[in-house]
Design a protein around this motif. Structure first.
Motif, mmCIF file in Angstrom:
data_model
loop_
_atom_site.group_PDB
_atom_site.id
_atom_site.type_symbol
_atom_site.label_atom_id
_atom_site.label_comp_id
_atom_site.label_asym_id
_atom_site.label_seq_id
_atom_site.Cartn_x
_atom_site.Cartn_y
_atom_site.Cartn_z
ATOM 1 N N THR A 64 13.339 25.455 -26.812
ATOM 2 C CA THR A 64 14.339 24.437 -26.513
ATOM 3 C C THR A 64 15.076 24.869 -25.258
ATOM 4 O O THR A 64 14.814 25.937 -24.712
ATOM 5 C CB THR A 64 15.302 24.232 -27.701
ATOM 6 O OG1 THR A 64 16.058 23.041 -27.493
ATOM 7 C CG2 THR A 64 16.220 25.414 -27.908
ATOM 8 N N ASP A 65 16.009 24.069 -24.808
ATOM 9 C CA ASP A 65 16.788 24.479 -23.638
ATOM 10 C C ASP A 65 18.072 25.172 -24.084
ATOM 11 O O ASP A 65 18.388 25.239 -25.270
ATOM 12 C CB ASP A 65 17.063 23.293 -22.709
ATOM 13 C CG ASP A 65 17.914 22.215 -23.343
ATOM 14 O OD1 ASP A 65 18.532 22.451 -24.409
ATOM 15 O OD2 ASP A 65 17.997 21.122 -22.774
ATOM 16 N N THR A 66 18.810 25.704 -23.129
ATOM 17 C CA THR A 66 19.995 26.495 -23.464
ATOM 18 C C THR A 66 21.066 25.689 -24.190
ATOM 19 O O THR A 66 21.827 26.251 -24.971
ATOM 20 C CB THR A 66 20.608 27.137 -22.202
ATOM 21 O OG1 THR A 66 20.886 26.112 -21.249
ATOM 22 C CG2 THR A 66 19.662 28.148 -21.592
ATOM 23 N N ASN A 67 21.129 24.398 -23.972
ATOM 24 C CA ASN A 67 22.131 23.576 -24.653
ATOM 25 C C ASN A 67 21.850 23.418 -26.143
ATOM 26 O O ASN A 67 22.736 23.033 -26.898
ATOM 27 C CB ASN A 67 22.201 22.175 -24.027
ATOM 28 C CG ASN A 67 22.788 22.197 -22.651
ATOM 29 O OD1 ASN A 67 23.762 22.899 -22.381
ATOM 30 N ND2 ASN A 67 22.204 21.449 -21.739
#
Length: 79
Positions: A64-67
């Motif tokens: 997933t992405d950092t958010n």
């Protein structure tokens, strides 16, 4: 319409591919800037799928992405 995706033969092929895989990657989550929050159905479903596949002996990487890392970690810790 997604009706063309619901043919039993496609489901059988997808299951066959999953069960014969040695490892899979699951990408999940998207951030909603207007809500300053992550989506809520992708991370739990992804972790459930990952855990099921691991029990079948398939190696799994969830990305997933950092958010969305917080949402993924929270789901993983809750099960």
């Amino acid at each position: 319409m997604v009706a063309h995706l619901c043919f039993p033969s496609l489901w059988k092929e997808a299951i066959s591919l999953l069960l014969s895989a040695h490892s899979v990657g699951i990408v999940t989550g998207f951030f909603i800037p207007s809500a300053m929050a992550s989506e809520t159905d992708g991370p739990p479903g992804s972790i459930a799928l990952a855990m099921s596949l691991q029990r079948l002996g398939v190696g799994v990487e969830v990305g997933t992405d950092t958010n969305n890392i917080g949402a993924i970690c929270a789901v993983e810790e809750s099960v």
